[in-house]
Design an enzyme around this catalytic site. Structure first.
Site, short mmCIF file in Angstrom:
data_model
loop_
_atom_site.label_atom_id
_atom_site.label_comp_id
_atom_site.label_asym_id
_atom_site.label_seq_id
_atom_site.Cartn_x
_atom_site.Cartn_y
_atom_site.Cartn_z
N GLY A 40 0.81 -1.22 0.00
CA GLY A 40 0.00 0.00 0.00
C GLY A 40 0.84 1.26 0.00
O GLY A 40 2.06 1.23 0.11
N ASP A 88 4.42 -4.23 -7.17
CA ASP A 88 3.82 -3.01 -6.59
C ASP A 88 4.40 -1.76 -7.24
O ASP A 88 3.93 -0.66 -6.99
CB ASP A 88 4.03 -2.97 -5.07
P1 AMP Z 1 9.32 1.20 -2.59
O1 AMP Z 1 10.43 0.21 -2.50
O2 AMP Z 1 9.72 2.64 -2.32
O3 AMP Z 1 8.50 1.07 -3.83
O4 AMP Z 1 8.36 0.86 -1.37
C1 AMP Z 1 7.79 -0.39 -1.13
C2 AMP Z 1 6.71 -0.26 -0.10
O5 AMP Z 1 7.24 0.30 1.10
C3 AMP Z 1 5.56 0.64 -0.49
O6 AMP Z 1 4.38 0.11 0.05
C4 AMP Z 1 5.91 1.95 0.15
O7 AMP Z 1 4.78 2.75 0.37
C5 AMP Z 1 6.57 1.51 1.44
N1 AMP Z 1 7.55 2.49 1.94
C6 AMP Z 1 8.76 2.78 1.43
N2 AMP Z 1 9.37 3.74 2.16
C7 AMP Z 1 8.54 4.05 3.17
C8 AMP Z 1 8.59 4.96 4.27
N3 AMP Z 1 9.63 5.74 4.51
N4 AMP Z 1 7.53 4.99 5.11
C9 AMP Z 1 6.47 4.22 4.91
N5 AMP Z 1 6.36 3.34 3.91
C10 AMP Z 1 7.37 3.25 3.05
MG MG Z 2 6.92 1.48 -4.65
#
Ligand code: AMP
Ligand code: MG
Length: 520
Positions: free
Chosen positions: A100, A269
């Site tokens: 999410g 995702d």
């Molecule tokens: P990403 O690798 O940035 O695509 O993130 C993968 C998942 O981790 C997604 O659901 C993001 O919303 C969540 N996510 C990444 N960084 C953060 C953060 N600093 N705080 C909260 N959720 C995060």
């Molecule tokens: Mg992402």
């Protein structure tokens, strides 16, 4: 501000009944309402002024206090209800359950010139999907997302867009290399824009939970708003929908291969249902032409998302989407056929793309072999991909002896004319010269065509890092300079020739240049 606001997603799809902003599993809902976090001292660093006009913003709007407050989450526009989306995903080959929008908050949709866009903040605080994260983003990753998404757009690569880059005024703790060294960094917020931020994972989560009712609602919504040309929803339209997602995903990845872009984290995702490049994390640009390269240190061991593997991963991800849609279709055959078409389509499109990079437009049975030979030699010594293909358009077919001279600046180490690699190049250029005889275009016409396919300027990893280093010291000039440069990546821009250069040696092993983790 006179925007034409819409909220189709929240009005037409089921939302989370719980309104408190606590981390949890969210069932039977496409989204949760959430209010962005107020920040200490919001400050705009950059705005994509031209693009803002496509959304209906005026120059006065951009200068207003409301604008800065809206794009940093400090003001919620009247009659709008920000929300975070619920999705799951396969990460590095495994089902990861609910993920999410952990730090993305959708503000509202705007309709302008008959186009609809969602405006979303990245880094505006916690949501029910934040898991162990803080919902925030740091300046370095925000600069990278802001500059690269606009650069990709101007390169003609399907992508989400960026509207603004701002400092939150708050400090954010990060362990940049995941090595136990935590430090405070400047917090930042990018407002990004897309017709939709739906990912493969939004569909997968319902399927994984056996919630076929909501899966169907979401598919109907997506077809109605984003694939309406396919007709009324039915099993046949679901199949056509999957076929379109396949085509768009394939086209996007072919573009990545054309410009030398490595996404770095092709988890489901991070795969847009519209076939747009989304979520600019530890991405990178090929410097040396190297099929095995990935910038993502989190993936250093298996290199699952390396340059050459991106097309395979696109297919793997589409398999996951096919599995997710299967309960609505209940017939594997048409889905398998579409996946099979991805493979054939890739062969054809990839060949056409590589040929176009070489200025070859006629058919020749040996083209595949000829391109393979080029890719083999390109990897023998470190050869800058962007410079090589850009310079290649200066080749004159009546003078193949000069071939190596024409592309000489692309090599990190110059060739001794007598060495075996130089001889292999000589042979290859002879073949090239011979092959060009089959083409209708003159040298000049071919050059003009090639220069619209092979960019002169891309956001080299070290360029973004220089802009980040300056910005961390409070100087944002380079962000603007690179933003302007990358608006015309195919133009000669003699004043900017310093950016048409190989990566400097200092950047070879520098963090942020060749090594990036998912920490952002
Ligand atoms: P990403 O690798 O940035 O695509 O993130 C993968 C998942 O981790 C997604 O659901 C993001 O919303 C969540 N996510 C990444 N960084 C953060 C953060 N600093 N705080 C909260 N959720 C995060
Ligand atoms: Mg992402």
């Amino acid at each position: 501000m006179n925007l034409k606001i819409k909220s189709n997603f929240t009005e037409e799809l089921p939302g989370d009944s719980i309104k408190t902003n606590t981390r949890r599993q969210v069932n039977e809902a496409c989204f949760s309402y959430v209010t962005p976090k107020k920040t200490t001292n919001p400050k705009l660093i950059h705005v994509a002024t031209d693009f803002s006009k496509d959304l209906g913003f005026t120059n006065e709007d951009l200068k207003s206090k409301d604008f800065i407050n809206i794009v940093t989450g400090n003001k919620v526009l009247e009659k709008t209800n920000p929300y975070a989306m619920c999705y799951g995903g396969h990460q590095f080959g495994r089902w990861a359950g609910q993920l999410g929008d952990g730090r993305a908050i959708n503000l509202f949709d705007v309709n302008h010139n008959n186009k609809q866009w969602t405006i979303q903040l990245k880094g505006a605080g916690e949501t029910p999907y934040s898991r162990s994260g803080d919902g925030l983003a740091v300046l370095r990753s925000s600069i990278r997302e802001y500059l690269c998404s606009e650069a990709m757009h101007h390169l003609g690569v399907p992508t989400t867009r960026a509207l603004s880059l701002a400092l939150s005024g708050d400090q954010v703790m990060r362990d940049m290399l995941y090595d136990g060294n935590q430090a405070y960094e400047k917090g930042a917020i990018v407002s990004r824009v897309s017709p939709s931020f739906l990912r493969f994972g939004n569909f997968e989560i319902f399927s994984a939970r056996g919630d076929h009712k909501n899966l169907k609602s979401l598919v109907h919504y997506t077809i109605k708003h984003h694939f309406s040309h396919l007709g009324k929803p039915s099993k046949d339209t679901y199949i056509l929908f999957f076929d379109q997602v396949m085509q768009r995903t394939l086209d996007m990845i072919i573009h990545w291969q054309r410009v030398g872009f490595v996404h770095g984290v092709m988890n489901t995702d991070n795969m847009s249902i519209l076939g747009l490049t989304i979520d600019y994390g530890p991405y990178g640009w090929l410097e040396g032409f190297d099929f095995g390269w990935t910038p993502n240190t989190t993936d250093a061991q298996n290199k699952r998302y390396r340059f050459a593997n991106q097309p395979n991963i696109g297919l793997w991800n589409l398999y996951q989407l096919a599995n997710a849609l299967y309960p609505l279709i209940e017939d594997a055959e048409p889905l398998e056929k579409i996946l099979e078409n991805y493979k054939n389509g890739f062969e054809t499109k990839s060949l056409a793309m590589m040929k176009s990079k070489l200025g070859l437009f006629e058919d020749d049975a040996k083209d595949q072999q000829f391109i393979q030979a080029l890719e083999d030699i390109l990897q023998l010594t470190e050869t800058d991909m962007t410079i090589f293909f850009r310079l290649l358009s200066n080749f004159n077919k009546d003078n193949s002896i000069k071939g190596l001279e024409v592309v000489n600046d692309a090599f990190y180490k110059s060739h001794d004319v007598a060495d075996t690699i130089a001889q292999q190049w000589g042979d290859w250029f002879d073949r090239y010269s011979f092959r060009l005889e089959k083409e209708k275009f003159s040298d000049l016409e071919r050059k003009t065509k090639m220069d619209l396919i092979n960019p002169k300027y891309v956001l080299r990893n070290y360029m973004a890092q220089l802009a980040i280093d300056d910005a961390n010291n409070g100087n944002y000039d380079l962000i603007d300079a690179l933003f302007q440069l990358l608006k015309n990546p195919y133009a000669e821009q003699p004043k900017n020739i310093k950016w048409f250069a190989k990566r400097p040696e200092w950047a070879r092993h520098k963090v942020g240049c060749s090594m990036l983790s998912c920490s952002s």
